[in-house]
Design an enzyme around this catalytic site. Sequence first.
Site, PDB file in Angstrom:
ATOM      1  N   ASN A 112       0.862  -1.192   0.000  1.00 12.37           N
ATOM      2  CA  ASN A 112       0.000   0.000   0.000  1.00 12.37           C
ATOM      3  C   ASN A 112       0.897   1.241   0.000  1.00 12.37           C
ATOM      4  O   ASN A 112       1.479   1.584   1.029  1.00 12.37           O
ATOM      5  CB  ASN A 112      -0.893  -0.034   1.245  1.00 12.37           C
ATOM      6  CG  ASN A 112      -1.728   1.228   1.392  1.00 12.37           C
ATOM      7  OD1 ASN A 112      -1.839   2.027   0.463  1.00 12.37           O
ATOM      8  ND2 ASN A 112      -2.318   1.408   2.568  1.00 12.37           N
ATOM      9  N   TRP A 113       0.978   1.888  -1.153  1.00 11.30           N
ATOM     10  CA  TRP A 113       1.909   3.022  -1.295  1.00 11.30           C
ATOM     11  C   TRP A 113       1.326   4.314  -0.726  1.00 11.30           C
ATOM     12  O   TRP A 113       2.005   5.332  -0.678  1.00 11.30           O
ATOM     13  CB  TRP A 113       2.292   3.211  -2.762  1.00 11.30           C
ATOM     14  CG  TRP A 113       3.062   2.051  -3.342  1.00 11.30           C
ATOM     15  CD1 TRP A 113       3.559   0.974  -2.654  1.00 11.30           C
ATOM     16  CD2 TRP A 113       3.440   1.851  -4.708  1.00 11.30           C
ATOM     17  NE1 TRP A 113       4.211   0.122  -3.521  1.00 11.30           N
ATOM     18  CE2 TRP A 113       4.149   0.633  -4.781  1.00 11.30           C
ATOM     19  CE3 TRP A 113       3.229   2.588  -5.886  1.00 11.30           C
ATOM     20  CZ2 TRP A 113       4.666   0.140  -5.984  1.00 11.30           C
ATOM     21  CZ3 TRP A 113       3.744   2.087  -7.091  1.00 11.30           C
ATOM     22  CH2 TRP A 113       4.461   0.889  -7.135  1.00 11.30           C
ATOM     23  N   LYS A 114       0.077   4.311  -0.342  1.00 15.15           N
ATOM     24  CA  LYS A 114      -0.572   5.495   0.253  1.00 15.15           C
ATOM     25  C   LYS A 114      -0.361   6.728  -0.637  1.00 15.15           C
ATOM     26  O   LYS A 114      -0.282   6.600  -1.847  1.00 15.15           O
ATOM     27  CB  LYS A 114      -0.066   5.718   1.679  1.00 15.15           C
ATOM     28  CG  LYS A 114      -0.127   4.445   2.531  1.00 15.15           C
ATOM     29  CD  LYS A 114       0.023   4.712   4.000  1.00 15.15           C
ATOM     30  CE  LYS A 114       0.122   3.386   4.734  1.00 15.15           C
ATOM     31  NZ  LYS A 114      -0.009   3.513   6.164  1.00 15.15           N
ATOM     32  N   GLU A 122      -6.879   4.495   8.026  1.00 16.55           N
ATOM     33  CA  GLU A 122      -6.659   5.934   7.754  1.00 16.55           C
ATOM     34  C   GLU A 122      -7.914   6.560   7.154  1.00 16.55           C
ATOM     35  O   GLU A 122      -8.237   7.714   7.434  1.00 16.55           O
ATOM     36  CB  GLU A 122      -5.428   6.104   6.858  1.00 16.55           C
ATOM     37  CG  GLU A 122      -4.151   5.856   7.652  1.00 16.55           C
ATOM     38  CD  GLU A 122      -2.969   5.376   6.842  1.00 16.55           C
ATOM     39  OE1 GLU A 122      -3.003   5.467   5.596  1.00 16.55           O
ATOM     40  OE2 GLU A 122      -2.011   4.888   7.471  1.00 16.55           O
ATOM     41  N   GLY A 162       2.156   2.065  10.742  1.00 12.06           N
ATOM     42  CA  GLY A 162       3.082   3.182  10.589  1.00 12.06           C
ATOM     43  C   GLY A 162       3.786   3.567  11.876  1.00 12.06           C
ATOM     44  O   GLY A 162       4.419   4.622  11.959  1.00 12.06           O
ATOM     45  N   GLU A 190      -5.657  -5.228  10.612  1.00 15.95           N
ATOM     46  CA  GLU A 190      -4.664  -4.181  10.812  1.00 15.95           C
ATOM     47  C   GLU A 190      -4.923  -3.464  12.134  1.00 15.95           C
ATOM     48  O   GLU A 190      -5.732  -2.518  12.182  1.00 15.95           O
ATOM     49  CB  GLU A 190      -4.735  -3.166   9.672  1.00 15.95           C
ATOM     50  CG  GLU A 190      -4.452  -3.750   8.310  1.00 15.95           C
ATOM     51  CD  GLU A 190      -3.796  -2.736   7.394  1.00 15.95           C
ATOM     52  OE1 GLU A 190      -2.745  -3.048   6.845  1.00 15.95           O
ATOM     53  OE2 GLU A 190      -4.328  -1.621   7.242  1.00 15.95           O
ATOM     54  N   SER A 234       3.194  -2.445  10.337  1.00 12.67           N
ATOM     55  CA  SER A 234       4.649  -2.473  10.505  1.00 12.67           C
ATOM     56  C   SER A 234       5.268  -3.830  10.152  1.00 12.67           C
ATOM     57  O   SER A 234       6.176  -4.310  10.842  1.00 12.67           O
ATOM     58  CB  SER A 234       5.033  -2.052  11.926  1.00 12.67           C
ATOM     59  OG  SER A 234       4.575  -0.731  12.180  1.00 12.67           O
ATOM     60  N   HIS A 265      -9.614   1.063   5.009  1.00 12.02           N
ATOM     61  CA  HIS A 265      -8.324   1.253   5.683  1.00 12.02           C
ATOM     62  C   HIS A 265      -8.528   2.160   6.893  1.00 12.02           C
ATOM     63  O   HIS A 265      -9.322   3.103   6.848  1.00 12.02           O
ATOM     64  CB  HIS A 265      -7.318   1.874   4.709  1.00 12.02           C
ATOM     65  CG  HIS A 265      -5.916   1.813   5.240  1.00 12.02           C
ATOM     66  ND1 HIS A 265      -5.446   2.710   6.168  1.00 12.02           N
ATOM     67  CD2 HIS A 265      -4.905   0.957   4.994  1.00 12.02           C
ATOM     68  CE1 HIS A 265      -4.197   2.408   6.467  1.00 12.02           C
ATOM     69  NE2 HIS A 265      -3.835   1.344   5.769  1.00 12.02           N
ATOM     70  N   GLY A 278       2.591  -1.257   4.338  1.00 10.64           N
ATOM     71  CA  GLY A 278       2.625   0.166   4.033  1.00 10.64           C
ATOM     72  C   GLY A 278       4.046   0.647   3.814  1.00 10.64           C
ATOM     73  O   GLY A 278       4.627   0.484   2.746  1.00 10.64           O
ATOM     74  N   GLY A 279       4.613   1.256   4.860  1.00 12.26           N
ATOM     75  CA  GLY A 279       5.918   1.901   4.743  1.00 12.26           C
ATOM     76  C   GLY A 279       6.991   1.061   4.070  1.00 12.26           C
ATOM     77  O   GLY A 279       7.723   1.559   3.202  1.00 12.26           O
TER      78      GLY A 279
HETATM   79  C1  PEP Z   1      -0.938  -0.037   5.938  1.00  9.92           C
HETATM   80  O1  PEP Z   1      -0.868   1.064   5.445  1.00  9.92           O
HETATM   81  O2  PEP Z   1      -1.884  -0.751   5.652  1.00  9.92           O
HETATM   82  C2  PEP Z   1       0.127  -0.458   6.844  1.00  9.92           C
HETATM   83  C3  PEP Z   1       0.012  -1.613   7.427  1.00  9.92           C
HETATM   84  O3  PEP Z   1       1.175   0.414   7.037  1.00  9.92           O
HETATM   85  P1  PEP Z   1       2.581   0.080   7.732  1.00  9.92           P
HETATM   86  O4  PEP Z   1       3.096  -1.220   7.125  1.00  9.92           O
HETATM   87  O5  PEP Z   1       3.464   1.236   7.404  1.00  9.92           O
HETATM   88  O6  PEP Z   1       2.343  -0.080   9.191  1.00  9.92           O
END
Ligand code: PEP
Length: 255
Positions: A12-14, A100, A176, A170, A215, A98, A236-237
């Site tokens: 997930n590049w957000k 966010e 994040g 999640e 993470s 999500h 994500g990151g």
């Molecule tokens: C996400 O954006 O779905 C996520 C899990 O982010 P991260 O891996 O950065 O925690």
Amino acid sequence: MARARRPLFCGNWKLNGSIAESLALASDVRNGVSTVRDADVSVAPSFTALYAVAKRLEDGPVGVAAQDCFWDEKGAFTGEVAPSQLVDVGCKQVIVGHSERRQLFGELDAAVNLKARAALGAGLVPIICIGETLAERDAGETLGRVQAQLDAALAEMSGDELARVVIAYEPVWAIGTGRNATPAQAQEVHHFIRTRVAIRAPEVAAKLRILYGGSVKPDNVRALMAEPDVDGGLVGGASLSAESFVRIVKEGSAA
Ligand code: PEP
């Protein structure tokens, strides 16, 4: 021991990346996972890069996901994107619900359900995100919260539709933050999700892919994937670097 389900890793590049940057990252991911046979892989660029990235990845093993969609097909909904438009630009999957979107944009369970069903109607695989906040976990409400989000998201889906869904657990406190759930914490919730779906559709539950997100990194993915109900990762990151995402896919699918 053979896995019960084929793993899926979605990056997930957000809100990151120009078209040129997204294309470069997509190419590096595609090249990096070219020898991976035991997992499905997808990336979720920003809307603006979806078409270019889908063209670049066309006919290859890496799928393209959108990060959100609307539930209606057309009309006076300024700024929204319909599932059929995502199909039109080459998407196969779409992330819905999500945390966010829920936390920053006030998205409610009912909207997540509408989005997931509209995505299915257009032929997309919805990756439905659910998970508790830290306050909910500390109050002992994790499973209750997950159950409420899960039941709402899957409401009114037919058996065929349920069979095409992917769930991403999640925990909000792990997204994040660099603080991931322990494998045992993830397994507890994943098992709960599968058991809950099994009440409604046992055969679907056995095949349901439940991703962990929060993470995920190259050095923790093996332990997470060693749990019997963890079927992949929503990353994500760490997916913004092809090197680390490819390592996650390779380590995770070998676990
Ligand atoms: C996400 O954006 O779905 C996520 C899990 O982010 P991260 O891996 O950065 O925690």
